[in-house]
Each structure stands twice: as C-alpha cells, then as structure tokens.
Design a protein around this motif. Structure first.
Motif, PDB file in Angstrom:
ATOM      1  N   PHE A   1       2.285   6.531  10.884  1.00 17.41           N
ATOM      2  CA  PHE A   1       3.450   5.961  10.206  1.00 17.41           C
ATOM      3  C   PHE A   1       3.031   5.089   9.023  1.00 17.41           C
ATOM      4  O   PHE A   1       3.728   5.035   8.010  1.00 17.41           O
ATOM      5  CB  PHE A   1       4.283   5.153  11.205  1.00 17.41           C
ATOM      6  CG  PHE A   1       5.628   4.763  10.673  1.00 17.41           C
ATOM      7  CD1 PHE A   1       6.527   5.718  10.243  1.00 17.41           C
ATOM      8  CD2 PHE A   1       5.989   3.429  10.581  1.00 17.41           C
ATOM      9  CE1 PHE A   1       7.767   5.365   9.744  1.00 17.41           C
ATOM     10  CE2 PHE A   1       7.227   3.058  10.084  1.00 17.41           C
ATOM     11  CZ  PHE A   1       8.120   4.032   9.671  1.00 17.41           C
ATOM     12  N   ASP A   2       1.897   4.387   9.121  1.00 21.70           N
ATOM     13  CA  ASP A   2       1.416   3.580   8.001  1.00 21.70           C
ATOM     14  C   ASP A   2       1.136   4.448   6.781  1.00 21.70           C
ATOM     15  O   ASP A   2       1.405   4.053   5.643  1.00 21.70           O
ATOM     16  CB  ASP A   2       0.142   2.827   8.396  1.00 21.70           C
ATOM     17  CG  ASP A   2       0.427   1.668   9.343  1.00 21.70           C
ATOM     18  OD1 ASP A   2       1.606   1.258   9.408  1.00 21.70           O
ATOM     19  OD2 ASP A   2      -0.500   1.181  10.009  1.00 21.70           O
ATOM     20  N   ASP A   3       0.596   5.634   7.028  1.00 21.55           N
ATOM     21  CA  ASP A   3       0.332   6.569   5.933  1.00 21.55           C
ATOM     22  C   ASP A   3       1.636   7.019   5.291  1.00 21.55           C
ATOM     23  O   ASP A   3       1.740   7.153   4.063  1.00 21.55           O
ATOM     24  CB  ASP A   3      -0.439   7.785   6.461  1.00 21.55           C
ATOM     25  CG  ASP A   3      -0.755   8.782   5.369  1.00 21.55           C
ATOM     26  OD1 ASP A   3      -1.515   8.437   4.461  1.00 21.55           O
ATOM     27  OD2 ASP A   3      -0.233   9.917   5.437  1.00 21.55           O
TER      28      ASP A   3
ATOM     29  N   THR B   1       5.090   6.906   0.588  1.00 18.03           N
ATOM     30  CA  THR B   1       6.454   6.743   0.079  1.00 18.03           C
ATOM     31  C   THR B   1       6.524   5.625  -0.956  1.00 18.03           C
ATOM     32  O   THR B   1       7.163   5.770  -2.005  1.00 18.03           O
ATOM     33  CB  THR B   1       7.430   6.448   1.233  1.00 18.03           C
ATOM     34  OG1 THR B   1       7.355   7.485   2.204  1.00 18.03           O
ATOM     35  CG2 THR B   1       8.858   6.348   0.719  1.00 18.03           C
ATOM     36  N   ASN B   2       5.870   4.507  -0.676  1.00 15.67           N
ATOM     37  CA  ASN B   2       5.887   3.382  -1.615  1.00 15.67           C
ATOM     38  C   ASN B   2       5.193   3.727  -2.923  1.00 15.67           C
ATOM     39  O   ASN B   2       5.629   3.299  -3.999  1.00 15.67           O
ATOM     40  CB  ASN B   2       5.227   2.161  -0.981  1.00 15.67           C
ATOM     41  CG  ASN B   2       6.148   1.438  -0.015  1.00 15.67           C
ATOM     42  OD1 ASN B   2       7.360   1.569  -0.085  1.00 15.67           O
ATOM     43  ND2 ASN B   2       5.578   0.676   0.898  1.00 15.67           N
TER      44      ASN B   2
ATOM     45  N   ILE C   1       9.023  -0.622   1.382  1.00 21.74           N
ATOM     46  CA  ILE C   1       8.919  -0.591   2.837  1.00 21.74           C
ATOM     47  C   ILE C   1       7.757  -1.499   3.248  1.00 21.74           C
ATOM     48  O   ILE C   1       6.690  -1.480   2.624  1.00 21.74           O
ATOM     49  CB  ILE C   1       8.678   0.840   3.337  1.00 21.74           C
ATOM     50  CG1 ILE C   1       9.766   1.780   2.791  1.00 21.74           C
ATOM     51  CG2 ILE C   1       8.678   0.895   4.859  1.00 21.74           C
ATOM     52  CD1 ILE C   1       9.479   3.241   3.003  1.00 21.74           C
ATOM     53  N   ASP C   2       7.976  -2.312   4.260  1.00 21.49           N
ATOM     54  CA  ASP C   2       6.972  -3.291   4.685  1.00 21.49           C
ATOM     55  C   ASP C   2       5.629  -2.623   4.987  1.00 21.49           C
ATOM     56  O   ASP C   2       5.567  -1.623   5.709  1.00 21.49           O
ATOM     57  CB  ASP C   2       7.456  -4.049   5.925  1.00 21.49           C
ATOM     58  CG  ASP C   2       8.609  -4.989   5.605  1.00 21.49           C
ATOM     59  OD1 ASP C   2       8.757  -5.344   4.421  1.00 21.49           O
ATOM     60  OD2 ASP C   2       9.348  -5.356   6.533  1.00 21.49           O
TER      61      ASP C   2
ATOM     62  N   HIS D   1      -3.123  -1.567   1.038  1.00 17.71           N
ATOM     63  CA  HIS D   1      -1.984  -0.738   0.662  1.00 17.71           C
ATOM     64  C   HIS D   1      -1.040  -1.499  -0.265  1.00 17.71           C
ATOM     65  O   HIS D   1      -0.550  -0.952  -1.262  1.00 17.71           O
ATOM     66  CB  HIS D   1      -1.237  -0.273   1.916  1.00 17.71           C
ATOM     67  CG  HIS D   1      -1.943   0.787   2.674  1.00 17.71           C
ATOM     68  ND1 HIS D   1      -1.441   1.343   3.835  1.00 17.71           N
ATOM     69  CD2 HIS D   1      -3.127   1.415   2.435  1.00 17.71           C
ATOM     70  CE1 HIS D   1      -2.282   2.260   4.278  1.00 17.71           C
ATOM     71  NE2 HIS D   1      -3.303   2.321   3.451  1.00 17.71           N
ATOM     72  N   ARG D   2      -0.777  -2.762   0.046  1.00 19.97           N
ATOM     73  CA  ARG D   2       0.106  -3.586  -0.799  1.00 19.97           C
ATOM     74  C   ARG D   2      -0.462  -3.723  -2.206  1.00 19.97           C
ATOM     75  O   ARG D   2       0.262  -3.589  -3.197  1.00 19.97           O
ATOM     76  CB  ARG D   2       0.303  -4.963  -0.165  1.00 19.97           C
ATOM     77  CG  ARG D   2       1.146  -4.943   1.096  1.00 19.97           C
ATOM     78  CD  ARG D   2       0.917  -6.202   1.927  1.00 19.97           C
ATOM     79  NE  ARG D   2       1.448  -7.390   1.273  1.00 19.97           N
ATOM     80  CZ  ARG D   2       2.604  -7.978   1.601  1.00 19.97           C
ATOM     81  NH1 ARG D   2       3.352  -7.456   2.552  1.00 19.97           N
ATOM     82  NH2 ARG D   2       3.003  -9.072   1.000  1.00 19.97           N
TER      83      ARG D   2
END
Length: 330
Positions: free
Chosen positions: A157-159, A164-165, A190-191, A197-198
């Motif tokens: 899900f993190d991927d 998506t972001n 999305i958080d 990643h951020r």
C-alpha cells in the motif's frame, strides 16, 4: 535608450521573473508601437484614433507565445493574414510560427481542445494510475485533495500511495497552469510515513512547477501533511472566465432533495393556513416533488390537510426547479 530617444519604461511586478530576452522583446515591441503612434499623430487631424487595444488573437500572440512555442495554428484565413501582418510588423521573431489550417475537421476537435476545456473545468481530475484529484476553488483559497481511487500498487500500500502522489504532483502543476489558479493553494497529498517518499514527492512537485512562468512559492509538508503554496494571480481563473454561478443552486454545488422540499412545503403550508383563510390550498412544485407527495409522503400531506381542516391539491410545474415551489390560496 538610444541617444536620440527620451523617456523610459515602467516595469510591473510580473517583470520580476522575466529574463533579459523577454524584457528586450517587450522593449522592442513598445518602441515600434510608440513610433507608429507618433507618426499617426503627426499625419492626423484631431479628432482621430491613434491607437486601440489589441484584439484577442494579437494579445495571445504578444502575451502567450514564448521560446517554447513551436506553432500557432489559425483556422481563419482572414485572422491568419491579419495576425501575420501584425507579427511581421511588431514581432518578426514569431512570424514563422503562424500556420493556416485548411482541413475539414474543426481545429478544436482535431486537437481535443473541447475535451481539455471540460477537464479543466471539472471538479474531479482522473489520474492515469486510477487515482484522482478533487479540486475546489473558493474565494479564499483553492484546495486539492489526492485520492488513490482504484489504484493498487504492485508491492504494498505504501508503494501505491507513493506512485499516486508522484503522478498527482505532475498533474496538479499542469492543472494550475490550465486553470490559471492563483492565491493560496493547499494540496492534501495522501499521507506518507516514509520521509524519503515525502521528499521525493515534494521534489517532483517543485520540478513540475518549474515549467510555470508565474511566480510560485512552495512550502514543505506541514505537521498535518499538507503542502501550502501560493501562485501569483495574473488574471481571472479559467472557471471565472468561462462560467457563472448556477442559477439553480446559487453556487452551492448541491440541491435540496425532493424529500427535503416536501417537508419544507408542509411547514410553509402550515404557516400559510394559520395566517390566511382560504377555501383550498394548491401546491405548485416540480414533478419529482409532486410525485413524492403522491407516493411516499402522501400520508404526511393527508395528515396536514386534516389538521388545518382544508383540502390541499397538487399541480406539477415542469418549468420549476427542484427547490422551487408556490402555494396558491383558492
């Protein structure tokens, strides 16, 4: 200025981010324009028109054509000839970019312009991955919410969130330019718990925004996981230019349901019955509201009719909106 010329130029705020070449192009244009105005003034007798503002096509050529522009296509021979004459006189560097389209298929259809306009006015913007954006423009700010939708990552899900972001960052930058959104803009990506990643999403966002010629300031992620940014207002947004407030909902974007309207009508009917004496009351409302009174809310209407001691009739008005109604005293 050359030695034989006097005066100066006023640089507005938008010139802050302009390069030397852009400024030189504007100066050359203004010098040529001022020379023609002086010539007309010397050869004319008052009253006479010396200068008028440029038409839409000329303003597009002057303001929107840049070094990155590869072609300017016109489907009108008359406009092509006029714009060619304007370009050769004032902007010779872009004259060769003009092209006259003579095909049978409408130009907007050929390049999908109508479809792009519809997308640029829509509240929801779909992403290729299956995610989507929700864009809301208010008086104070614009908010953009990123959602995964039906997109499922290959690993975890993190991927999914990260991919998506990343796609959303590119799409948001393009939508800001297309819609010409200015002022305060809040992006709710999305958080992401992963700091790498951020940082990657923020870097991708800044990279995509670098193509924008308008002055932009981007802050990092806030404690709530939002990205705050500002984009200088240059003119009205696309929605404000092409659209007006909905006459039905008044800009709310929502309508009261037919059931809500039934109860509102019943309350108004009770007020009318207590204030006025009538032989009969007639409700004029939209067909969907009248149909609800004849079906699910028939008992409520009958109970109120018994309570006020007067008959109540219904009349469907096809021209009424769902929120519109009248009570007629007979």
């Amino acid at each position: 200025l050359p030695a034989d010329e006097s005066g100066g130029y006023i640089a507005r705020t938008v010139a802050e981010t302009a390069g030397p070449e852009e400024l030189a192009t504007d100066i050359a244009y203004l010098r040529h324009l001022w020379g023609e105005i002086r010539q007309r003034a010397a050869a004319s007798h008052a009253p006479a028109l010396l200068h008028c503002d440029l038409n839409l096509a000329q303003r597009v050529l002057r303001d929107l054509v840049t070094r990155e522009t590869t072609r300017v296509v016109l489907d009108s021979r008359e406009n092509f000839q006029k714009l060619s004459a304007f370009a050769h006189g004032y902007m010779p560097q872009v004259a060769d970019l003009l092209a006259h389209y003579t095909g049978e298929r409408p130009l907007f259809d050929l390049h999908g312009v109508e479809e792009e306009i519809q997308k640029a006015l829509a509240r929801r913007v779909d992403l290729k991955s299956g995610g989507y954006l929700i864009m809301d423009q208010t008086e104070a700010m614009t908010t953009i919410d990123v959602n995964t939708g039906g997109f499922v990552g290959l690993r975890n899900f993190d991927d999914t969130i990260f991919k998506t972001n990343l796609e959303a960052a590119q799409t948001i930058a393009r939508q800001l330019r297309l819609r010409n959104l200015g002022g305060i803009i809040i992006v709710d990506f999305i958080d992401m718990e992963n700091e790498e990643h951020r940082a990657a999403v923020l870097a991708e966002f800044n990279k995509a925004l670098a193509r924008d010629h308008t002055r932009i300031s981007v802050n990092g992620f806030t404690t709530l996981g939002l990205v705050e940014m500002t984009r200088k207002r240059t003119r009205e947004s696309l929605a404000h230019i092409l659209c007006e407030l909905c006459p039905i909902c008044g800009g709310r974007g929502e309508m009261k349901t037919a059931q809500t309207m039934c109860y509102e009508i019943l309350r108004e009917l009770l007020r009318e019955a207590r204030q006025f004496s009538a032989r009969e009351f007639r409700i004029l409302a939209a067909p969907v509201v009248v149909n609800l009174f004849l079906d699910e809310e028939s008992q409520s209407l009958a109970m109120l009719s018994d309570f006020i001691g007067k008959p109540v009739s219904l009349h469907a008005e096809t021209g009424y909106t769902q929120e519109q109604f009248d009570i007629v005293l007979l």
